[in-house]
Design a protein around this motif. Structure first.
Motif, PDB file in Angstrom:
ATOM      1  N   LYS A 137      12.671  15.128   1.537  1.00 49.50           N
ATOM      2  CA  LYS A 137      11.325  14.521   0.906  1.00 49.50           C
ATOM      3  C   LYS A 137      11.505  13.220   0.177  1.00 49.50           C
ATOM      4  O   LYS A 137      11.133  12.424   0.268  1.00 49.50           O
ATOM      5  CB  LYS A 137      10.506  15.621   0.090  1.00 49.50           C
ATOM      6  CG  LYS A 137       9.075  15.049  -0.442  1.00 49.50           C
ATOM      7  CD  LYS A 137       8.392  16.351  -1.241  1.00 49.50           C
ATOM      8  CE  LYS A 137       7.402  15.877  -1.917  1.00 49.50           C
ATOM      9  NZ  LYS A 137       6.675  16.886  -2.564  1.00 49.50           N
ATOM     10  N   GLN A 138      12.513  13.384  -0.635  1.00 48.72           N
ATOM     11  CA  GLN A 138      12.974  12.033  -1.470  1.00 48.72           C
ATOM     12  C   GLN A 138      13.421  10.972  -0.771  1.00 48.72           C
ATOM     13  O   GLN A 138      13.135   9.887  -0.897  1.00 48.72           O
ATOM     14  CB  GLN A 138      14.048  12.658  -2.575  1.00 48.72           C
ATOM     15  CG  GLN A 138      13.581  13.218  -3.798  1.00 48.72           C
ATOM     16  CD  GLN A 138      12.148  12.677  -4.539  1.00 48.72           C
ATOM     17  OE1 GLN A 138      11.043  13.377  -4.403  1.00 48.72           O
ATOM     18  NE2 GLN A 138      12.326  11.256  -4.824  1.00 48.72           N
ATOM     19  N   GLU A 139      13.939  11.203   0.448  1.00 44.22           N
ATOM     20  CA  GLU A 139      14.639  10.088   1.479  1.00 44.22           C
ATOM     21  C   GLU A 139      13.318   9.521   2.197  1.00 44.22           C
ATOM     22  O   GLU A 139      13.319   8.253   2.392  1.00 44.22           O
ATOM     23  CB  GLU A 139      15.620  10.764   2.330  1.00 44.22           C
ATOM     24  CG  GLU A 139      16.882  10.932   1.960  1.00 44.22           C
ATOM     25  CD  GLU A 139      17.580  11.941   2.733  1.00 44.22           C
ATOM     26  OE1 GLU A 139      17.449  11.451   4.260  1.00 44.22           O
ATOM     27  OE2 GLU A 139      18.579  12.656   2.666  1.00 44.22           O
ATOM     28  N   ASP A 192      10.449   1.535   0.558  1.00 42.27           N
ATOM     29  CA  ASP A 192      10.809   0.234   1.067  1.00 42.27           C
ATOM     30  C   ASP A 192       9.706  -0.430   2.064  1.00 42.27           C
ATOM     31  O   ASP A 192       9.757  -1.654   1.983  1.00 42.27           O
ATOM     32  CB  ASP A 192      12.006   0.797   2.107  1.00 42.27           C
ATOM     33  CG  ASP A 192      13.207   1.061   1.180  1.00 42.27           C
ATOM     34  OD1 ASP A 192      13.359   1.030  -0.130  1.00 42.27           O
ATOM     35  OD2 ASP A 192      14.072   1.647   1.647  1.00 42.27           O
ATOM     36  N   ARG A 193       9.146   0.275   2.706  1.00 38.91           N
ATOM     37  CA  ARG A 193       8.079  -0.212   3.481  1.00 38.91           C
ATOM     38  C   ARG A 193       6.882  -1.004   2.677  1.00 38.91           C
ATOM     39  O   ARG A 193       6.453  -1.898   2.961  1.00 38.91           O
ATOM     40  CB  ARG A 193       7.218   0.850   4.541  1.00 38.91           C
ATOM     41  CG  ARG A 193       8.381   1.338   5.284  1.00 38.91           C
ATOM     42  CD  ARG A 193       7.787   2.545   6.112  1.00 38.91           C
ATOM     43  NE  ARG A 193       6.467   2.467   6.411  1.00 38.91           N
ATOM     44  CZ  ARG A 193       5.594   3.373   7.303  1.00 38.91           C
ATOM     45  NH1 ARG A 193       6.424   4.681   7.616  1.00 38.91           N
ATOM     46  NH2 ARG A 193       4.720   3.464   7.908  1.00 38.91           N
ATOM     47  N   CYS A 194       6.757  -0.271   1.758  1.00 33.88           N
ATOM     48  CA  CYS A 194       5.672  -0.832   0.531  1.00 33.88           C
ATOM     49  C   CYS A 194       6.145  -2.454   0.049  1.00 33.88           C
ATOM     50  O   CYS A 194       5.525  -3.347   0.047  1.00 33.88           O
ATOM     51  CB  CYS A 194       5.575  -0.121  -0.448  1.00 33.88           C
ATOM     52  SG  CYS A 194       4.648   1.438  -0.480  1.00 33.88           S
ATOM     53  N   TRP A 195       7.553  -2.659  -0.383  1.00 33.27           N
ATOM     54  CA  TRP A 195       8.268  -3.760  -0.558  1.00 33.27           C
ATOM     55  C   TRP A 195       7.951  -4.824   0.387  1.00 33.27           C
ATOM     56  O   TRP A 195       7.718  -6.121   0.175  1.00 33.27           O
ATOM     57  CB  TRP A 195       9.491  -3.708  -0.970  1.00 33.27           C
ATOM     58  CG  TRP A 195       9.688  -3.376  -2.655  1.00 33.27           C
ATOM     59  CD1 TRP A 195       9.866  -4.398  -3.681  1.00 33.27           C
ATOM     60  CD2 TRP A 195       9.246  -2.332  -3.476  1.00 33.27           C
ATOM     61  NE1 TRP A 195       9.938  -3.710  -4.758  1.00 33.27           N
ATOM     62  CE2 TRP A 195       9.525  -2.696  -4.675  1.00 33.27           C
ATOM     63  CE3 TRP A 195       8.791  -1.107  -2.824  1.00 33.27           C
ATOM     64  CZ2 TRP A 195       9.532  -1.599  -5.562  1.00 33.27           C
ATOM     65  CZ3 TRP A 195       8.740  -0.065  -3.860  1.00 33.27           C
ATOM     66  CH2 TRP A 195       9.012  -0.388  -5.158  1.00 33.27           C
ATOM     67  N   TYR A 249       0.763   3.689  -7.200  1.00 30.34           N
ATOM     68  CA  TYR A 249       1.547   4.841  -6.674  1.00 30.34           C
ATOM     69  C   TYR A 249       3.198   4.398  -6.408  1.00 30.34           C
ATOM     70  O   TYR A 249       3.887   5.428  -6.890  1.00 30.34           O
ATOM     71  CB  TYR A 249       1.140   5.506  -5.404  1.00 30.34           C
ATOM     72  CG  TYR A 249      -0.030   6.277  -5.619  1.00 30.34           C
ATOM     73  CD1 TYR A 249       0.034   7.809  -5.926  1.00 30.34           C
ATOM     74  CD2 TYR A 249      -1.338   5.989  -5.819  1.00 30.34           C
ATOM     75  CE1 TYR A 249      -0.823   8.677  -6.386  1.00 30.34           C
ATOM     76  CE2 TYR A 249      -2.534   6.865  -6.269  1.00 30.34           C
ATOM     77  CZ  TYR A 249      -1.992   8.004  -6.287  1.00 30.34           C
ATOM     78  OH  TYR A 249      -3.244   8.961  -6.549  1.00 30.34           O
ATOM     79  N   CYS A 250       3.547   3.430  -6.258  1.00 31.15           N
ATOM     80  CA  CYS A 250       5.009   2.966  -6.245  1.00 31.15           C
ATOM     81  C   CYS A 250       5.407   3.037  -7.679  1.00 31.15           C
ATOM     82  O   CYS A 250       6.650   3.441  -7.977  1.00 31.15           O
ATOM     83  CB  CYS A 250       5.017   1.599  -5.860  1.00 31.15           C
ATOM     84  SG  CYS A 250       4.786   1.656  -3.807  1.00 31.15           S
ATOM     85  N   TYR A 251       4.533   2.521  -8.687  1.00 23.00           N
ATOM     86  CA  TYR A 251       5.006   2.413 -10.238  1.00 23.00           C
ATOM     87  C   TYR A 251       5.322   4.062 -10.553  1.00 23.00           C
ATOM     88  O   TYR A 251       6.219   4.091 -11.289  1.00 23.00           O
ATOM     89  CB  TYR A 251       4.037   2.053 -10.953  1.00 23.00           C
ATOM     90  CG  TYR A 251       4.342   2.102 -12.542  1.00 23.00           C
ATOM     91  CD1 TYR A 251       5.441   1.222 -13.066  1.00 23.00           C
ATOM     92  CD2 TYR A 251       3.710   2.887 -13.205  1.00 23.00           C
ATOM     93  CE1 TYR A 251       5.523   1.419 -14.385  1.00 23.00           C
ATOM     94  CE2 TYR A 251       3.887   3.189 -14.840  1.00 23.00           C
ATOM     95  CZ  TYR A 251       4.867   2.317 -15.189  1.00 23.00           C
ATOM     96  OH  TYR A 251       5.057   2.502 -16.644  1.00 23.00           O
TER      97      TYR A 251
END
Length: 159
Positions: free
Chosen positions: A79-81, A88-91, A109-111
């Motif tokens: 799950k963490q991976e 990474d996709r968000c960035w 949600y990223c924060y």
């Protein structure tokens, strides 16, 4: 609505229900909670390998995935991976998004995953542009969520 958009909407709605379960002071039944946890986790895993065809669709997908993984108790060991891969996709998509509710939700949600102050600052800048008018329920909800994360990060992080 294409099938991917439909699946993204379904995951978002289920994850949102799970995240806010009982907030309206209605009773929480263990069978419903367990079923919803399982369903959200399976929905997130089913969508994990998908990609949006536009920046907005990719952002919506990433948001739904982060919400889904954040909401669930289940973990198949990776799950963490998976969360890191979604981050990474968000960035990759942030710079392609206009200053919108979707971007604030994704930033928030990223924060909540990495507590990078730059994410919160950018979300607050967009929110500041909303001043002088009544907020929609979704806008008010994300403003409160970001505020809660900033004021008390410990429920969202490991101590």
């Amino acid at each position: 609505m294409n099938p991917l958009e439909s699946n993204i909407s379904a995951l978002y709605a289920s994850a949102h229900e799970l995240l806010y379960l009982g907030m309206d002071e209605s009773p929480i039944y263990s069978d419903h909670f367990t079923r919803l946890n399982r369903d959200v986790f399976h929905q997130a895993n089913a969508l994990y390998a998908q990609r949006g065809s536009t920046s907005e669709e990719e952002a919506s997908l990433c948001l739904a995935l982060l919400m889904g993984y954040n909401a669930t108790l289940y973990n198949d060991g990776d799950k963490q991976e998976r969360i890191q891969h979604v981050l990474d996709r968000c960035w990759e998509v942030f710079d392609k998004l206009p200053g919108s509710l979707l971007k604030v939700q994704l930033l928030t949600y990223c924060y909540g995953e990495v507590f990078d102050e730059d994410l919160a600052r950018e979300a607050r800048e967009i929110i500041h542009g909303w001043s002088g008018r009544d907020l929609t329920p979704d806008e008010a909800e994300i403003v409160e969520l970001l505020k809660g994360m900033e004021e008390n990060p410990y429920p969202w992080s490991e101590v």
